[in-house]
Scaffold this active site. Structure first.
Site, mmCIF file in Angstrom:
data_model
loop_
_atom_site.group_PDB
_atom_site.id
_atom_site.type_symbol
_atom_site.label_atom_id
_atom_site.label_comp_id
_atom_site.label_asym_id
_atom_site.label_seq_id
_atom_site.Cartn_x
_atom_site.Cartn_y
_atom_site.Cartn_z
ATOM 1 N N ASP A 122 0.871 -1.155 0.000
ATOM 2 C CA ASP A 122 0.000 0.000 0.000
ATOM 3 C C ASP A 122 0.925 1.226 0.000
ATOM 4 O O ASP A 122 2.128 1.112 0.169
ATOM 5 C CB ASP A 122 -0.925 -0.037 1.239
ATOM 6 C CG ASP A 122 -2.163 0.806 1.045
ATOM 7 O OD1 ASP A 122 -3.192 0.519 1.665
ATOM 8 O OD2 ASP A 122 -2.108 1.757 0.224
HETATM 9 C C1 GLC Z 1 -4.353 4.161 0.080
HETATM 10 C C2 GLC Z 1 -5.269 2.971 0.182
HETATM 11 C C3 GLC Z 1 -5.192 2.044 -1.003
HETATM 12 C C4 GLC Z 1 -4.984 2.873 -2.259
HETATM 13 C C5 GLC Z 1 -3.613 3.488 -2.176
HETATM 14 C C6 GLC Z 1 -3.346 4.444 -3.351
HETATM 15 O O1 GLC Z 1 -3.712 4.381 1.290
HETATM 16 O O2 GLC Z 1 -5.181 2.183 1.377
HETATM 17 O O3 GLC Z 1 -6.418 1.295 -1.060
HETATM 18 O O4 GLC Z 1 -5.074 2.050 -3.427
HETATM 19 O O5 GLC Z 1 -3.383 4.173 -0.954
HETATM 20 O O6 GLC Z 1 -4.193 5.546 -3.242
#
Ligand code: GLC
Length: 735
Positions: free
Chosen positions: A238
């Site tokens: 993430d």
């Molecule tokens: C965020 C979310 C994830 C998302 C990523 C990019 O923190 O947890 O679901 O795809 O960052 O935005």
């Protein structure tokens, strides 16, 4: 054009990816393991390997963002709880294909969706972004979603592996989950995504799982994901979630997102040069990534950089149909559907009447191509003969939310009551929005914000012909439902919600939704109460296997509305089920055929649900392993005209009867300890200790509960299932 060596190699009908990686320097390979910016991979310019663009999210392809908002508009389909309420994997496949098409129009080849974490607790801020409390419903819908995306040549990313069911301290907390609950609940949708849908990428969660950060967890990544499930794609973090360098590299993490590098890239190169990480481990990462991109032909040609999202009529129609198929008619005394020819004075009341909430907050937020006004849509549909009066009744997001904070609160409420008295039909639209329900924080209460309960009670008092529309992403407390003529739940229904809501209210669409999540009477009854959001950096999944309805049913707790509940405008008869066998040998399948008839006067839809109750289900001293009172194992949605009958066929494979056993190989040594004294006033119970972990089927009589919700069961039939003291063949797929 003079091709660089690599580009020429790439251009000539695909050299082997292995050869390509073999031609890369260590620096280039390590550079590939980190994003090139916020939304692209790094690529290898010398070899003509392009940067590949990624985009959020589950209900809309955001594309490039500035200040957290998309720089171009997107098709905004219903959020996951609405899709969850459709109980229709095929419809979800169509909806996600629209997402994939929009991603392609924005030059993206990876869509960071679906989110398959579970509704463990009603107050998780991102419940709207997840399908259900139930792992099987989540899994089946996720399979549909992934197929819709990847069939268009876009890579889907199942997320967030695993145990991400709260926003509270999500970057540091450890989710303490026992092995059975992990396997039977929280990992199950990921297993389906990998083994059934062939998802090409996985995103690890921010949190720790039993003390280990997910992106560092070798048992999870190389062990379960690759070793047991045969995952061939690549694993990304993430955003800004990477923790370590060598440990993550050896655990099986492939890509750190986004730039700049924190754990991989130069640090990984140094770890290779120091001998901490063998270079072939890095080679494998580069190969996995490039093979995955090559599978969708993302390594050839330039990626369209300028985003050209289209606002297609077919996407609008699909978003509208999906929203209506997810709207749940919770209660109805017959007031709905309205007869448009007889409605003359409509009071449209509530903060969400003026501005429907169509999505949740955080990375799933998009800028829709357009926004529809419910007052305008209703006025247009009712025609000139009817008058629609709008009264918001309360002001959302008034700081503090108390009457004192809002100088004209009384005036607003009085205006709404007056409108209700004037009207022959009152429609109160209450709910939340993308500031109340969002990534990044959990809700503090299930209560409707902005003094909406007070508003609803006042309107119900003023006009008994009142429909209450609940426009929230997750469950909210509804203490007045028994006084409302009808109650609809719309969820965050996407860009076409206003049209879909009008379709349902006016009877042009059947409310096709069934609850994907239980609706508790009070938060204190919910399974995770007391273990949410956690303390001292740990959140204990103390309810174990009893997520959602499994808890309420096993503990005989009443709910306001049960899992799977939803009314249609017509009625159905669920006929006697027919079984393909009354005895199921170990490893064999069972087919259950159920006749369903529309016994009403309107076309409508029904969801036939099949739950199993294994031997000893819900009992403490089961001879086998503890099992919830019932578990959803199959379902099917039917749409029938009046008097039409169809036969639903539900398949149960070996895994449908199985439970996971984490085993206790240390038992022989332990059991050698003889108790100092034994007070035995009865023969000792046979207690099961297994040496080998795996999926086991307990031998015995299984009840099959077939009905239209977890609590509304039409038939219970029993089938004898052969068990075994050996685990099922791991090659047997869940289905
Ligand atoms: C965020 C979310 C994830 C998302 C990523 C990019 O923190 O947890 O679901 O795809 O960052 O935005």
């Amino acid at each position: 054009m003079v091709f660089s060596e690599g580009t020429r190699m790439l251009a000539e009908s695909g050299p082997s990816i292995d050869d390509l990686v073999a031609s890369m320097t260590l620096e280039e390979k390590c550079a590939l393991t980190v994003g090139g910016d916020n939304w692209h991979t790094a690529g290898v310019p010398r070899l003509g390997i392009p940067a590949v663009k990624m985009t959020d999210g589950p209900n809309g392809a955001r594309g490039e963002t500035a200040g957290g908002l998309s720089v171009t508009p997107s098709v905004c389909i219903p959020s996951a709880t609405a899709l969850g309420a459709t109980w229709d994997p095929e419809l979800v496949r169509q909806a996600s294909a629209a997402m994939a098409n929009q991603a392609l129009e924005k030059g993206a080849r990876v869509l960071l969706a679906p989110t398959v974490n579970l509704h463990r607790h009603p107050l998780w801020g991102r419940n709207f972004e997840a399908f259900s409390e139930d792992p099987l419903l989540t899994a089946k819908l996720a399979v549909g979603y992934i197929r819709g995306v990847q069939d268009l040549g876009v890579i889907a990313t199942v997320k967030h592996l695993v145990g991400n069911e709260a926003e509270f301290e999500r970057n540091t907390v450890t989710s303490e989950i026992d092995e059975r609950s992990l396997r039977e609940l929280y990992l199950l949708p990921f297993e389906y995504a990998v083994r059934v849908a062939g998802v090409l990428t996985v995103m690890t969660s921010y949190n720790r799982v039993n003390g280990e950060f997910a992106s560092d967890d070798r048992g999870l990544l190389d062990g379960i994901l690759r070793g047991e499930w045969g995952f061939e794609g690549f694993v990304m973090t993430d955003w800004r979630a990477i923790i370590t360098t060598g440990k993550a590299a050896l655990a099986g993490l492939d890509l750190e997102m986004p730039a700049p590098p924190r754990g991989f890239g130069p640090a990984l190169e140094a770890a290779v040069r120091s001998g901490e990480v063998p270079e072939d481990v890095v080679d494998a990462k580069a190969i996995r990534m490039l093979r995955t991109f090559d599978r969708v032909n993302a390594l050839h040609g330039s990626q369209a950089e300028d985003e050209q999202p289209s606002d297609r009529a077919e996407d609008r129609a699909l978003a509208r149909r999906a929203a209506a198929e997810g709207i749940v008619l919770l209660a109805n005394d017959g007031m709905l559907p309205l007869d448009a020819s007889r409605v003359r004075r409509v009071a449209l009341i509530g903060p969400n009447a003026a501005r429907l909430a169509i999505m949740g907050g955080g990375s799933a937020r998009v800028v829709p191509h357009y926004c529809l006004s419910l007052p305008d849509v209703l006025a247009d549909r009712l025609g000139a003969a009817a008058a629609v009066r709008l009264a918001t009744g309360t002001d959302p997001h008034v700081p503090g939310g108390s009457v004192e904070d809002e100088p004209d609160a009384t005036a607003r409420l009085d205006e709404a009551v007056e409108a209700a008295r004037w009207a022959d039909t009152a429609i109160v639209v209450v709910g939340t929005d993308d500031l109340v329900e969002s990534e990044g924080y959990d809700r503090d209460s299930m209560a409707l914000p902005w003094r909406q309960d007070e508003l609803v009670r006042a309107v119900l008092e003023a006009n008994p012909r009142t429909v209450v529309v609940v426009n929230s992403g997750a469950v909210v407390d509804l203490p007045w439902t028994d006084r409302a003529a009808a109650v609809l739940q719309t969820w965050f229904g996407g860009q076409e919600l206003a049209n879909a809501l009008a379709d349902v209210i006016l009877g042009e669409a059947d409310p096709g939704g069934r609850l994907p999540t239980s609706w508790p009477l009070r938060i204190e009854h919910s399974p995770a109460f007391g273990n949410f959001p956690g303390e001292n950096s740990a959140v204990r999944y103390g309810e174990g296997l009893l997520v959602g309805y499994r808890w309420y049913e096993t503990r005989h707790l009443p709910v306001r509305f049960p899992f799977g509940h939803g009314l249609s405008y017509t009625t159905f008869d669920i006929g006697e089920p027919a079984l393909s066998a009354t005895y199921v040998p170990l490893g064999e399948r069972l087919r259950v055929s159920v006749p369903v008839t529309n016994t009403g006067s309107r076309r409508g839809s029904e969801v036939i649900q099949l739950y199993i109750a294994p031997p000893g289900a819900g009992q403490m001293h089961a001879e086998w392993r503890f099992r919830p009172a019932k578990e959803l194992k199959a379902f099917a949605k039917v749409r029938l005209d009046p008097d039409q009958t169809t036969t639903v066929t539900l398949e149960l494979g070996p895994r449908a009867f199985a439970h996971y056993d984490s085993a206790d190989p240390g038992w022989p040594a332990l059991s050698a300890r003889k108790p100092g004294y034994v007070f035995l006033h009865r023969p000792p119970r046979p207690v099961l200790h297994r040496a080998c972990a795996g999926w086991y089927v307990a031998e015995g009589d299984y009840e099959l509960h077939i009905g239209r919700s977890s609590a509304d069961i039409a038939h219970i039939v029993t089938v004898r299932v052969d068990g075994g003291d050996q685990p099922l063949d791991p090659a047997i797929l869940p289905d």
